[in-house]
Design a protein around this motif. Structure first.
Motif, PDB file in Angstrom:
ATOM      1  N   ILE A  86      -7.147  13.445   0.670  1.00  0.00           N
ATOM      2  CA  ILE A  86      -7.344  12.747  -0.605  1.00  0.00           C
ATOM      3  C   ILE A  86      -7.136  11.403  -0.326  1.00  0.00           C
ATOM      4  O   ILE A  86      -5.830  11.166   0.002  1.00  0.00           O
ATOM      5  N   ALA A  87      -8.073  10.402  -0.462  1.00  0.00           N
ATOM      6  CA  ALA A  87      -7.726   8.859  -0.410  1.00  0.00           C
ATOM      7  C   ALA A  87      -8.305   8.248  -1.372  1.00  0.00           C
ATOM      8  O   ALA A  87      -9.205   8.739  -2.354  1.00  0.00           O
ATOM      9  N   MET A  88      -7.606   7.032  -2.120  1.00  0.00           N
ATOM     10  CA  MET A  88      -7.839   6.574  -3.264  1.00  0.00           C
ATOM     11  C   MET A  88      -7.761   4.939  -2.911  1.00  0.00           C
ATOM     12  O   MET A  88      -6.845   4.496  -1.962  1.00  0.00           O
ATOM     13  N   LEU A  89      -8.547   4.256  -3.454  1.00  0.00           N
ATOM     14  CA  LEU A  89      -8.565   2.744  -3.252  1.00  0.00           C
ATOM     15  C   LEU A  89      -8.986   2.000  -4.447  1.00  0.00           C
ATOM     16  O   LEU A  89      -9.994   2.442  -5.200  1.00  0.00           O
ATOM     17  N   VAL A  90      -8.018   1.182  -4.985  1.00  0.00           N
ATOM     18  CA  VAL A  90      -8.124   0.339  -6.225  1.00  0.00           C
ATOM     19  C   VAL A  90      -8.652  -1.192  -6.025  1.00  0.00           C
ATOM     20  O   VAL A  90      -7.507  -1.710  -5.024  1.00  0.00           O
ATOM     21  N   ILE A  91      -9.426  -1.794  -6.347  1.00  0.00           N
ATOM     22  CA  ILE A  91      -9.749  -3.017  -6.316  1.00  0.00           C
ATOM     23  C   ILE A  91     -10.011  -3.930  -7.664  1.00  0.00           C
ATOM     24  O   ILE A  91     -10.715  -3.265  -8.377  1.00  0.00           O
ATOM     25  N   SER A 125      -3.048  18.270   6.040  1.00  0.00           N
ATOM     26  CA  SER A 125      -2.282  18.772   7.231  1.00  0.00           C
ATOM     27  C   SER A 125      -0.682  18.434   7.050  1.00  0.00           C
ATOM     28  O   SER A 125      -0.365  17.297   6.774  1.00  0.00           O
ATOM     29  N   ARG A 126       0.153  19.535   6.889  1.00  0.00           N
ATOM     30  CA  ARG A 126       1.424  19.192   6.674  1.00  0.00           C
ATOM     31  C   ARG A 126       2.044  18.408   7.946  1.00  0.00           C
ATOM     32  O   ARG A 126       1.872  18.599   8.954  1.00  0.00           O
ATOM     33  N   GLY A 127       2.794  17.450   7.554  1.00  0.00           N
ATOM     34  CA  GLY A 127       3.642  16.499   8.408  1.00  0.00           C
ATOM     35  C   GLY A 127       2.657  15.383   8.924  1.00  0.00           C
ATOM     36  O   GLY A 127       3.139  14.680   9.589  1.00  0.00           O
ATOM     37  N   ALA A 128       1.294  15.272   8.398  1.00  0.00           N
ATOM     38  CA  ALA A 128       0.488  14.230   8.846  1.00  0.00           C
ATOM     39  C   ALA A 128       0.181  13.232   7.676  1.00  0.00           C
ATOM     40  O   ALA A 128       0.393  13.544   6.582  1.00  0.00           O
ATOM     41  N   ALA A 129       0.113  12.118   8.300  1.00  0.00           N
ATOM     42  CA  ALA A 129       0.065  10.865   7.193  1.00  0.00           C
ATOM     43  C   ALA A 129      -1.558  10.492   7.066  1.00  0.00           C
ATOM     44  O   ALA A 129      -1.830   9.505   6.197  1.00  0.00           O
ATOM     45  N   VAL A 130      -2.428  10.803   8.196  1.00  0.00           N
ATOM     46  CA  VAL A 130      -3.624  10.528   8.403  1.00  0.00           C
ATOM     47  C   VAL A 130      -4.581  11.693   8.531  1.00  0.00           C
ATOM     48  O   VAL A 130      -4.083  12.433   9.250  1.00  0.00           O
ATOM     49  N   GLY A 131      -5.392  11.866   7.778  1.00  0.00           N
ATOM     50  CA  GLY A 131      -6.557  13.012   7.893  1.00  0.00           C
ATOM     51  C   GLY A 131      -7.803  12.588   8.179  1.00  0.00           C
ATOM     52  O   GLY A 131      -7.958  11.673   9.152  1.00  0.00           O
ATOM     53  N   ALA A 139      -3.835   1.088  -2.221  1.00  0.00           N
ATOM     54  CA  ALA A 139      -4.606   2.285  -1.424  1.00  0.00           C
ATOM     55  C   ALA A 139      -3.494   3.325  -1.212  1.00  0.00           C
ATOM     56  O   ALA A 139      -2.602   2.807  -0.858  1.00  0.00           O
ATOM     57  N   GLY A 140      -4.004   4.577  -1.253  1.00  0.00           N
ATOM     58  CA  GLY A 140      -2.955   5.587  -0.983  1.00  0.00           C
ATOM     59  C   GLY A 140      -3.811   6.834  -0.164  1.00  0.00           C
ATOM     60  O   GLY A 140      -5.127   7.161  -0.440  1.00  0.00           O
ATOM     61  N   GLN A 141      -3.135   7.708   0.620  1.00  0.00           N
ATOM     62  CA  GLN A 141      -3.801   8.802   1.217  1.00  0.00           C
ATOM     63  C   GLN A 141      -2.805   9.815   1.208  1.00  0.00           C
ATOM     64  O   GLN A 141      -1.738   9.812   1.454  1.00  0.00           O
ATOM     65  N   MET A 147       0.761  -1.215   0.080  1.00  0.00           N
ATOM     66  CA  MET A 147      -0.043  -0.032   0.116  1.00  0.00           C
ATOM     67  C   MET A 147       0.768   1.297  -0.008  1.00  0.00           C
ATOM     68  O   MET A 147       1.769   1.507   0.759  1.00  0.00           O
ATOM     69  N   ILE A 148       0.444   2.271  -0.773  1.00  0.00           N
ATOM     70  CA  ILE A 148       1.209   3.472  -0.807  1.00  0.00           C
ATOM     71  C   ILE A 148       0.706   4.383   0.562  1.00  0.00           C
ATOM     72  O   ILE A 148      -0.489   4.659   0.696  1.00  0.00           O
ATOM     73  N   ARG A 149       1.614   4.613   1.386  1.00  0.00           N
ATOM     74  CA  ARG A 149       1.144   5.264   2.631  1.00  0.00           C
ATOM     75  C   ARG A 149       1.481   6.742   2.330  1.00  0.00           C
ATOM     76  O   ARG A 149       0.538   7.850   2.897  1.00  0.00           O
ATOM     77  N   THR A 150       2.436   7.268   1.803  1.00  0.00           N
ATOM     78  CA  THR A 150       2.731   8.769   1.647  1.00  0.00           C
ATOM     79  C   THR A 150       3.173   8.824   0.123  1.00  0.00           C
ATOM     80  O   THR A 150       3.742   8.078  -0.392  1.00  0.00           O
ATOM     81  N   ILE A 151       2.829  10.173  -0.143  1.00  0.00           N
ATOM     82  CA  ILE A 151       3.064  10.534  -1.532  1.00  0.00           C
ATOM     83  C   ILE A 151       4.025  11.449  -1.907  1.00  0.00           C
ATOM     84  O   ILE A 151       4.259  12.174  -0.969  1.00  0.00           O
ATOM     85  N   ALA A 152       5.119  10.853  -2.480  1.00  0.00           N
ATOM     86  CA  ALA A 152       6.342  11.843  -2.698  1.00  0.00           C
ATOM     87  C   ALA A 152       6.111  12.923  -3.301  1.00  0.00           C
ATOM     88  O   ALA A 152       5.248  13.037  -4.504  1.00  0.00           O
ATOM     89  N   ARG A 153       6.650  14.194  -2.990  1.00  0.00           N
ATOM     90  CA  ARG A 153       6.287  15.371  -3.823  1.00  0.00           C
ATOM     91  C   ARG A 153       7.110  15.294  -5.045  1.00  0.00           C
ATOM     92  O   ARG A 153       7.975  14.381  -5.391  1.00  0.00           O
ATOM     93  N   CYS A 154       6.959  16.230  -5.859  1.00  0.00           N
ATOM     94  CA  CYS A 154       7.417  16.394  -7.130  1.00  0.00           C
ATOM     95  C   CYS A 154       8.951  16.331  -7.275  1.00  0.00           C
ATOM     96  O   CYS A 154       9.625  16.909  -6.387  1.00  0.00           O
ATOM     97  N   GLY A 155       9.625  15.900  -8.476  1.00  0.00           N
ATOM     98  CA  GLY A 155      10.981  15.973  -8.513  1.00  0.00           C
ATOM     99  C   GLY A 155      11.464  17.047  -8.511  1.00  0.00           C
ATOM    100  O   GLY A 155      12.666  17.539  -7.853  1.00  0.00           O
ATOM    101  N   THR A 156      11.031  18.226  -9.028  1.00  0.00           N
ATOM    102  CA  THR A 156      11.494  19.620  -9.197  1.00  0.00           C
ATOM    103  C   THR A 156      11.407  20.275  -7.600  1.00  0.00           C
ATOM    104  O   THR A 156      12.546  20.808  -7.300  1.00  0.00           O
ATOM    105  N   ARG A 157      10.661  19.902  -6.823  1.00  0.00           N
ATOM    106  CA  ARG A 157      10.751  20.319  -5.485  1.00  0.00           C
ATOM    107  C   ARG A 157      11.647  19.701  -4.584  1.00  0.00           C
ATOM    108  O   ARG A 157      12.572  20.027  -3.860  1.00  0.00           O
ATOM    109  N   ALA A 158      11.948  18.268  -4.669  1.00  0.00           N
ATOM    110  CA  ALA A 158      13.092  17.559  -4.209  1.00  0.00           C
ATOM    111  C   ALA A 158      14.460  18.327  -4.659  1.00  0.00           C
ATOM    112  O   ALA A 158      15.237  18.212  -3.584  1.00  0.00           O
TER     113      ALA A 158
END
Length: 417
Positions: A374-379, A156-162, A150-152, A1-12
């Motif tokens: 934003i939350a997404m789930l694919v089945i 909120s900055r710094g939070a993995a669950v909303g 699934a991914g979320q 499961m994808i727990r955190t979403i990486a920011r864009c490469g340009t921001r990194a």
């Protein structure tokens, strides 16, 4: 499961460049002051500005070694150089040295305290991540013949669950899934998410009737809001206080996927899922939903919606409204159906790739600043395909998804296990 979403490469890349600049900034400051004194000697003595070098190092990296290095550079810069050095008195340089020494000591102590606070913050984040993993626990990649991803993304900055929730359970009554969206977002909604998920995990196994699962969720939400109201308004004593909590609500979508691929749904104000087949994304149901939980009591009769059959290789995309409501700088909404059609290119549809591509497009669309959770789930259905007997109109694997669906729904079809 994808727990955190990486920011864009340009921001990194920009973040790495900023960190590199911070490391060399004290040295650049000392070099600039010295060169200015040599090349543009004036009556105003700028050499005192060297005392800022260790403070800059402390503010930039917070490392005590960098603070000491910045102070050392500033002290060496006090050596008389050129005409500017000859014009300055020994007293002036001694005063500057004392100022540098004082700033070094203060910055060194500040850097030590900052390091301790950083360690405490990292420990608190580790505890928070563990708690968040319990609330919104990772889904297995496969469950009872279904592929899951699934991914979320929390607003909120710094939070993995909303304020979004999802869960998939294999039960004796079929695979049951929930997708929900609590009013508001961020850490304030996590308590409601925990209450609803805990109730669903029990009810999905205990309740044979699909409608009773939703009723259990309604009762759990009511108890949670009453307890929260009493906690925030203790003066109300045993009565239910009037508070903004009374206006809280949750949109909920419940799905039940049977062994045959038949899907039933109960929808309380939530967006309907999309049906994904290679290169296509279309709504899976269009029935009128019930009001969100918490606004009105559930009706006495709760007929479920028969959504049809999920064929082998097809997938359902469940999401919260933050995905469709995401806007760019010009106010344009995110084109979710287009992004889904582009992401569902493989045969069969790959759930993890769908999430990765859609989240990447969302990040580009919003410039990495989502205004809602934003939350997404694919089945995806990986169970054995339905095949018609010889002489009948069976599934054409090379045809369209619509043709395959029509053939699979043929009463003469049999389940080849």
């Amino acid at each position: 499961m994808i727990r955190t979403i990486a920011r864009c490469g340009t921001r990194a890349g920009a973040s790495r460049a900023w960190r590199a600049l911070v490391l060399v900034l004290p040295g650049l400051w000392v070099l600039t002051v010295v060169l200015w004194e040599i090349l543009f000697p004036t009556e105003a003595q700028l050499i005192q500005l060297l005392a800022a070098a260790p403070a800059i190092a402390c503010a930039g990296t917070g490392r005590r070694s960098r603070v000491m290095l910045g102070g050392l550079c500033a002290v060496f810069a006090l050596v008389p150089i050129g005409s500017a050095g000859r014009d300055e008195s020994i007293g002036t340089r001694c005063g500057t040295f004392a100022a540098i020494l004082a700033v070094v000591i203060a910055s060194h102590l500040t850097a030590g305290r900052r390091a301790r606070l950083q360690r405490e913050l990292e420990s608190a984040r580790a505890v928070a991540d563990a708690a968040q993993a319990v609330v919104l626990r990772p889904l297995p990649p496969r469950l009872d013949g279904l592929a899951l991803a699934a991914g979320q993304l929390s607003a909120s900055r710094g939070a993995a669950v909303g304020g979004d929730l999802y869960e998939v359970m294999a039960t004796a009554h079929g695979v049951r899934a929930v997708m929900g969206d609590v009013r508001g977002h961020g850490l304030a909604a996590v308590g409601t998410v925990a209450a609803l998920l805990g109730s669903f995990r029990d009810a999905a196994h205990d309740e044979a009737e699909f409608a009773d699962v939703l009723r259990r969720l309604e009762r759990a939400l009511g108890r949670h809001l009453r307890e929260r109201s009493r906690h925030e308004h203790p003066a109300a004593s045993g009565t239910d206080p009037q508070s903004p909590i009374a206006e809280d609500f949750v949109t909920v979508l419940l799905l039940e996927i049977r062994d045959s691929g038949e899907v039933r749904a109960l929808n309380c104000g939530h967006p309907w899922p999309y049906l994904l087949s290679p290169g296509r994304a279309e709504p899976f149901a269009q029935a009128e939903p019930l009001p969100p939980l918490g606004l009105f009591p559930l009706p006495a009769e709760l007929p479920s919606t028969d959504c049809g059959q999920l064929l082998p290789g097809e997938a359902l995309f469940l999401y919260t409204d933050g995905a469709e409501d995401a806007r760019d700088g010009t106010g344009r909404f995110f084109p979710l159906p287009v992004a889904l059609a582009e992401a569902a290119k493989t045969r069969p549809v790959e759930p993890r790739n769908v999430l990765r591509d859609v989240f990447a497009n969302l990040q580009r669309h919003t410039a990495g600043s989502a205004s809602d959770d934003i939350a997404m789930l694919v089945i995806r259905n990986d169970r054995p395909a339905l095949r018609a007997p010889s002489g009948t109109g069976g599934c054409d694997t090379g045809g369209s998804a619509a043709g395959a669906r029509q053939a699979a729904m043929n009463p003469q079809s049999t389940n080849n296990l």
